[in-house]
Design a protein around this motif. Structure first.
Motif, PDB file in Angstrom:
ATOM      1  N   ILE A 206       0.706  -1.279   0.098  1.00 41.28           N
ATOM      2  CA  ILE A 206       0.056  -0.131  -0.111  1.00 41.28           C
ATOM      3  C   ILE A 206       0.770   1.120   0.035  1.00 41.28           C
ATOM      4  CG2 ILE A 206      -1.820   1.456   1.427  1.00 41.28           C
ATOM      5  CD1 ILE A 206      -2.894  -1.363   2.321  1.00 41.28           C
ATOM      6  N   ALA A 207       2.166   1.125   0.721  1.00 40.36           N
ATOM      7  CA  ALA A 207       2.842   2.511   0.881  1.00 40.36           C
ATOM      8  C   ALA A 207       3.967   2.565  -0.234  1.00 40.36           C
ATOM      9  CB  ALA A 207       3.581   2.411   2.095  1.00 40.36           C
ATOM     10  N   ALA A 208       4.330   1.427  -0.772  1.00 40.07           N
ATOM     11  CA  ALA A 208       5.531   1.437  -1.596  1.00 40.07           C
ATOM     12  C   ALA A 208       5.092   1.700  -3.241  1.00 40.07           C
ATOM     13  CB  ALA A 208       6.208   0.234  -1.558  1.00 40.07           C
ATOM     14  N   ASN A 209       3.914   1.089  -3.428  1.00 40.21           N
ATOM     15  CA  ASN A 209       3.566   0.906  -5.106  1.00 40.21           C
ATOM     16  C   ASN A 209       3.007   2.403  -5.235  1.00 40.21           C
ATOM     17  OD1 ASN A 209       3.454  -1.685  -6.487  1.00 40.21           O
ATOM     18  ND2 ASN A 209       2.547  -2.047  -4.269  1.00 40.21           N
ATOM     19  N   PRO A 210       2.321   3.156  -4.483  1.00 46.18           N
ATOM     20  CA  PRO A 210       1.985   4.504  -5.052  1.00 46.18           C
ATOM     21  C   PRO A 210       3.293   5.528  -4.955  1.00 46.18           C
ATOM     22  CG  PRO A 210       0.848   4.035  -2.962  1.00 46.18           C
ATOM     23  CD  PRO A 210       1.367   2.894  -3.480  1.00 46.18           C
ATOM     24  N   TYR A 211       3.925   5.313  -3.979  1.00 49.50           N
ATOM     25  CA  TYR A 211       5.196   5.977  -3.787  1.00 49.50           C
ATOM     26  C   TYR A 211       6.019   6.056  -4.969  1.00 49.50           C
ATOM     27  CZ  TYR A 211       9.059   8.252  -1.388  1.00 49.50           C
ATOM     28  OH  TYR A 211      10.046   9.087  -0.890  1.00 49.50           O
ATOM     29  N   VAL A 212       6.492   4.766  -5.589  1.00 49.38           N
ATOM     30  CA  VAL A 212       7.126   4.736  -6.747  1.00 49.38           C
ATOM     31  C   VAL A 212       6.454   5.439  -7.900  1.00 49.38           C
ATOM     32  CG1 VAL A 212       7.833   3.084  -8.333  1.00 49.38           C
ATOM     33  CG2 VAL A 212       8.280   2.509  -6.209  1.00 49.38           C
ATOM     34  N   THR A 213       5.210   5.315  -8.184  1.00 47.37           N
ATOM     35  CA  THR A 213       4.399   6.364  -9.136  1.00 47.37           C
ATOM     36  C   THR A 213       4.473   7.629  -8.977  1.00 47.37           C
ATOM     37  OG1 THR A 213       2.246   6.206  -8.038  1.00 47.37           O
ATOM     38  CG2 THR A 213       2.944   4.234  -9.265  1.00 47.37           C
ATOM     39  N   LEU A 214       4.721   7.999  -7.916  1.00 46.94           N
ATOM     40  CA  LEU A 214       5.002   9.589  -7.496  1.00 46.94           C
ATOM     41  C   LEU A 214       6.490  10.060  -7.717  1.00 46.94           C
ATOM     42  CD1 LEU A 214       2.603   9.750  -4.347  1.00 46.94           C
ATOM     43  CD2 LEU A 214       2.106  10.707  -6.596  1.00 46.94           C
ATOM     44  N   LEU A 215       7.501   9.257  -7.687  1.00 47.30           N
ATOM     45  CA  LEU A 215       8.586   9.607  -7.959  1.00 47.30           C
ATOM     46  C   LEU A 215       9.050  10.096  -9.111  1.00 47.30           C
ATOM     47  CD1 LEU A 215      10.574   7.127  -5.553  1.00 47.30           C
ATOM     48  CD2 LEU A 215      10.237   9.632  -5.206  1.00 47.30           C
ATOM     49  N   GLY A 216       8.407  10.706 -10.123  1.00 49.10           N
ATOM     50  CA  GLY A 216       8.638  11.306 -11.521  1.00 49.10           C
ATOM     51  C   GLY A 216       7.199  11.696 -11.894  1.00 49.10           C
ATOM     52  N   PRO A 217       7.377  12.090 -13.213  1.00 45.49           N
ATOM     53  CA  PRO A 217       6.146  12.428 -14.232  1.00 45.49           C
ATOM     54  C   PRO A 217       5.031  11.112 -14.069  1.00 45.49           C
ATOM     55  CG  PRO A 217       7.857  12.922 -15.495  1.00 45.49           C
ATOM     56  CD  PRO A 217       8.556  11.929 -14.254  1.00 45.49           C
ATOM     57  N   GLU A 218       3.768  11.211 -14.194  1.00 43.12           N
ATOM     58  CA  GLU A 218       2.929  10.295 -14.399  1.00 43.12           C
ATOM     59  C   GLU A 218       2.810   9.510 -15.512  1.00 43.12           C
ATOM     60  OE1 GLU A 218      -1.458  10.271 -12.468  1.00 43.12           O
ATOM     61  OE2 GLU A 218      -1.479  11.165 -14.342  1.00 43.12           O
ATOM     62  N   GLN A 219       3.293  10.067 -16.660  1.00 45.96           N
ATOM     63  CA  GLN A 219       3.282   9.166 -17.830  1.00 45.96           C
ATOM     64  C   GLN A 219       4.276   8.267 -17.932  1.00 45.96           C
ATOM     65  OE1 GLN A 219       3.803  12.634 -17.525  1.00 45.96           O
ATOM     66  NE2 GLN A 219       5.555  13.417 -18.960  1.00 45.96           N
ATOM     67  N   SER A 220       5.379   8.487 -17.089  1.00 45.40           N
ATOM     68  CA  SER A 220       6.171   7.425 -16.994  1.00 45.40           C
ATOM     69  C   SER A 220       6.080   6.537 -15.635  1.00 45.40           C
ATOM     70  CB  SER A 220       7.868   7.691 -17.129  1.00 45.40           C
ATOM     71  OG  SER A 220       8.216   8.833 -16.300  1.00 45.40           O
ATOM     72  N   ALA A 221       5.181   6.627 -14.910  1.00 42.01           N
ATOM     73  CA  ALA A 221       4.896   5.600 -13.764  1.00 42.01           C
ATOM     74  C   ALA A 221       5.054   4.318 -14.047  1.00 42.01           C
ATOM     75  CB  ALA A 221       3.662   6.207 -13.206  1.00 42.01           C
ATOM     76  N   ALA A 222       4.393   3.702 -15.133  1.00 42.71           N
ATOM     77  CA  ALA A 222       4.401   2.264 -15.471  1.00 42.71           C
ATOM     78  C   ALA A 222       5.783   1.906 -15.726  1.00 42.71           C
ATOM     79  CB  ALA A 222       3.613   2.124 -16.832  1.00 42.71           C
ATOM     80  N   GLY A 223       6.544   2.758 -16.340  1.00 45.48           N
ATOM     81  CA  GLY A 223       8.231   2.270 -16.484  1.00 45.48           C
ATOM     82  C   GLY A 223       8.795   2.163 -15.177  1.00 45.48           C
ATOM     83  N   ARG A 224       8.598   3.294 -14.203  1.00 41.99           N
ATOM     84  CA  ARG A 224       9.339   3.020 -13.028  1.00 41.99           C
ATOM     85  C   ARG A 224       8.805   1.876 -12.160  1.00 41.99           C
ATOM     86  NH1 ARG A 224       8.205   8.124 -13.305  1.00 41.99           N
ATOM     87  NH2 ARG A 224       6.439   8.199 -11.681  1.00 41.99           N
ATOM     88  N   LEU A 225       7.484   1.681 -12.241  1.00 44.07           N
ATOM     89  CA  LEU A 225       6.998   0.529 -11.252  1.00 44.07           C
ATOM     90  C   LEU A 225       7.358  -0.723 -11.858  1.00 44.07           C
ATOM     91  CD1 LEU A 225       5.262  -0.194  -8.945  1.00 44.07           C
ATOM     92  CD2 LEU A 225       3.222  -0.078 -10.296  1.00 44.07           C
ATOM     93  N   ASN A 226       7.365  -0.832 -13.196  1.00 41.05           N
ATOM     94  CA  ASN A 226       8.015  -2.088 -13.956  1.00 41.05           C
ATOM     95  C   ASN A 226       9.461  -2.293 -13.572  1.00 41.05           C
ATOM     96  OD1 ASN A 226       6.511  -3.666 -15.961  1.00 41.05           O
ATOM     97  ND2 ASN A 226       5.739  -1.750 -16.454  1.00 41.05           N
ATOM     98  N   LEU A 227      10.327  -1.159 -13.296  1.00 42.26           N
ATOM     99  CA  LEU A 227      11.829  -1.532 -12.952  1.00 42.26           C
ATOM    100  C   LEU A 227      11.693  -1.971 -11.486  1.00 42.26           C
ATOM    101  CD1 LEU A 227      14.630  -1.092 -13.666  1.00 42.26           C
ATOM    102  CD2 LEU A 227      14.409   1.547 -12.966  1.00 42.26           C
ATOM    103  N   ALA A 228      10.989  -1.281 -10.736  1.00 45.19           N
ATOM    104  CA  ALA A 228      10.828  -1.636  -9.342  1.00 45.19           C
ATOM    105  C   ALA A 228      10.509  -3.318  -9.336  1.00 45.19           C
ATOM    106  CB  ALA A 228       9.984  -0.936  -8.473  1.00 45.19           C
ATOM    107  N   GLN A 229       9.604  -3.446  -9.900  1.00 46.70           N
ATOM    108  CA  GLN A 229       8.784  -4.712  -9.886  1.00 46.70           C
ATOM    109  C   GLN A 229       9.949  -5.903 -10.557  1.00 46.70           C
ATOM    110  OE1 GLN A 229       6.539  -6.460  -8.487  1.00 46.70           O
ATOM    111  NE2 GLN A 229       4.955  -4.692  -7.822  1.00 46.70           N
ATOM    112  N   GLY A 230      10.829  -5.455 -11.420  1.00 45.71           N
ATOM    113  CA  GLY A 230      11.778  -6.145 -11.923  1.00 45.71           C
ATOM    114  C   GLY A 230      12.712  -6.721 -10.847  1.00 45.71           C
ATOM    115  N   PHE A 231      12.877  -6.022  -9.903  1.00 45.67           N
ATOM    116  CA  PHE A 231      13.946  -6.375  -8.827  1.00 45.67           C
ATOM    117  C   PHE A 231      12.936  -7.393  -7.866  1.00 45.67           C
ATOM    118  CE2 PHE A 231      16.460  -2.696 -10.404  1.00 45.67           C
ATOM    119  CZ  PHE A 231      17.700  -3.302 -10.205  1.00 45.67           C
ATOM    120  N   ASN A 232      11.590  -6.918  -7.940  1.00 38.93           N
ATOM    121  CA  ASN A 232      10.924  -7.937  -7.167  1.00 38.93           C
ATOM    122  C   ASN A 232      10.916  -9.324  -7.828  1.00 38.93           C
ATOM    123  OD1 ASN A 232       7.756  -9.188  -7.184  1.00 38.93           O
ATOM    124  ND2 ASN A 232       8.087  -8.062  -5.454  1.00 38.93           N
TER     125      ASN A 232
END
Length: 456
Positions: free
Chosen positions: A131-157
């Motif tokens: 609940i805390a980490a997923n939206p936090y990652v989407t907020l660390l930059g522009p909304e249009q590239s949020a899926a890219g950041r979340l995919n990178l974080a989930q890549g390490f997942n």
């Protein structure tokens, strides 16, 4: 050619790197559940349905935690907006430490119920982290590239989910297996180590600084539920998690079938890791494809990642395994081209591919059935990472509330695997793969249509 995006502020990049560590560890420990399903079935002489209570306890806790979070956010305002993302992470880590600590007395008393209790508390903690980490990652930059950041974080997942079955399988089946003790005793030391890791991370996150980006105002009410694309996204998360966990939980049992591969658990756990490796490969490709990198660099990296993955697989497992896996890598690359860097379209294509592979696995035999199930991991890769940001778009001050509702959808991991197990007990394990086939069909619908319903 797209212009090169401005570099992220250093504090934001550092925060992203720190939070990514959380994605790795919860991926690692979540994938170990697949080993527990197999080990507890043998240790306690369980049916397929009873063994899947491991997933029911673990993912059922996600539903309970996210439901409580939602109720609190409606009546008193969003908890994350009050406490901040860092304190939310610490709370999740403390709960996870308590859950893993229970594995020691559970092993001493040889109690399946106590193991399930530990898994439930562990699930509560990881739900808070999600609940805390997923939206936090989407907020660390522009909304249009949020899926890219979340995919990178989930890549390490996914790197964690690859290493989890491999290392935990070695620990539980070989290193800590003792013929003079009950088989469940082999899980105590690994989970004691997990407990220590969670305590250490909780201490670290208690003292580090994370930037306060995109913190919402504290607002009461159920605003997120008034958004149709969020509600449909909850169902999509339910179907995705339930489908993925159903497949991953039964890979080992599926490979043991005489008409498929007839493998023992030692050989089979290596292919369980390959299933989860597919998620890692797909997410790293998606992190590049859905990023704001210049077009030429993006195309080169999207081609280079599957090639590098194939070479590594060839070196580790040999040419015969790498050659069998090659068509799935080529298919993954082709679907990314058809997706054209559009998260919704890519989600629709990949989920449809998983449904098709499950149908083939239901009716085929031998290596064809085997590789369809293992290869499905590659196309499952973006189910969470594309659905989550698509459902969070436009939620404004209700972003964390929407996140809690989406995490509530993880209940699919508690309900669909036992459903598949019950179906397998009454029909056959192969036919039971109709459960994830239908689940991914809905996720495909969300990518093609559902994420746009009610949006302007």
């Amino acid at each position: 050619m797209n212009p090169t995006p401005p570099p992220q502020p250093r504090s934001t990049r550092g925060a992203f790197a720190i939070v990514t560590c959380l994605f790795f560890i919860w991926g690692f420990i979540t994938s170990v559940n697949d080993i527990l399903v197999f080990q507890f079935r043998k240790a306690f002489t369980l049916s397929l349905f009873e063994s899947q209570l491991v997933q029911f306890a673990f993912f059922g806790a996600y539903f309970i935690a996210s439901t409580l979070y939602f109720v609190i956010s409606v009546t008193s305002g969003d908890p994350i907006a009050r406490m901040g993302y860092r304190r939310g992470v610490v709370l999740g880590l403390v709960l996870a430490a308590l859950g893993t600590a229970l594995f020691w007395p559970a092993g001493s008393f040889v109690s399946y119920d106590l193991f399930l209790t530990g898994l439930f508390i562990l699930g509560l903690g990881l739900a808070m982290l999600q609940i805390a980490a997923n939206p936090y990652v989407t907020l660390l930059g522009p909304e249009q590239s949020a899926a890219g950041r979340l995919n990178l974080a989930q890549g390490f997942n996914s790197l964690g989910t690859v290493l989890g079955p491999f290392l935990a399988g070695y620990w539980i089946f070989q290193l800590f297996a003792n013929s003079g003790t009950h088989p469940s005793d082999a899980v105590r030391i690994p989970y004691g180590a997990f407990c220590g890791a969670f305590v250490l991370l909780a201490v670290i996150f208690s003292f580090i600084h994370l930037p306060d980006v995109g913190e919402e105002k504290v607002e009461k009410g159920a605003g997120a539920l008034r958004m149709p694309h969020v509600v449909l996204g909850i169902i999509a998360i339910f179907m995705y998690v339930g489908g993925e966990v159903s497949i991953g939980s039964e890979v080992l049992n599926f490979l043991r079938l005489p008409q498929v591969a007839g493998m023992n658990e030692i050989a089979g756990k290596l292919f369980v890791s390959l299933f989860w490796a597919g998620l890692m490969i797909g997410r790293f490709i998606a992190a590049v494809e859905l990023s704001a990198l210049p077009r030429l660099r993006k195309q080169l990296l999207v081609a280079a990642i599957p090639v590098a993955a194939w070479l590594i697989l060839c070196a580790i497992r040999g040419p015969h395994v790498a050659i069998a896996y090659a068509p799935f890598l080529v298919g993954c690359w082709a679907l990314f081209q058809l997706g054209a860097a559009l998260p919704a379209r890519t989600l629709g294509l990949f989920s449809l591919a998983v449904s098709a592979l499950m149908v083939v696995a239901m009716f085929a035999s031998g290596h064809i059935a085997m590789w369809c199930v293992i290869g499905a991991g590659l196309f499952s890769s973006i189910g969470w990472t594309n659905t989550f940001p698509l459902a969070l778009e436009g939620t404004g001050n209700f972003k964390s509330q929407a996140s809690s509702l989406l995490v509530m959808g993880v209940l699919g991991g508690a309900l669909l695997p036992p459903l598949q197990g019950k179906l397998a007990d009454h029909t056959s394990l192969q036919f039971s793969f109709i459960v994830p086939a239908l689940a991914y069909l809905y996720v495909s619908f969300y990518g093609w249509k559902g994420c746009r319903i009610g949006r302007t």
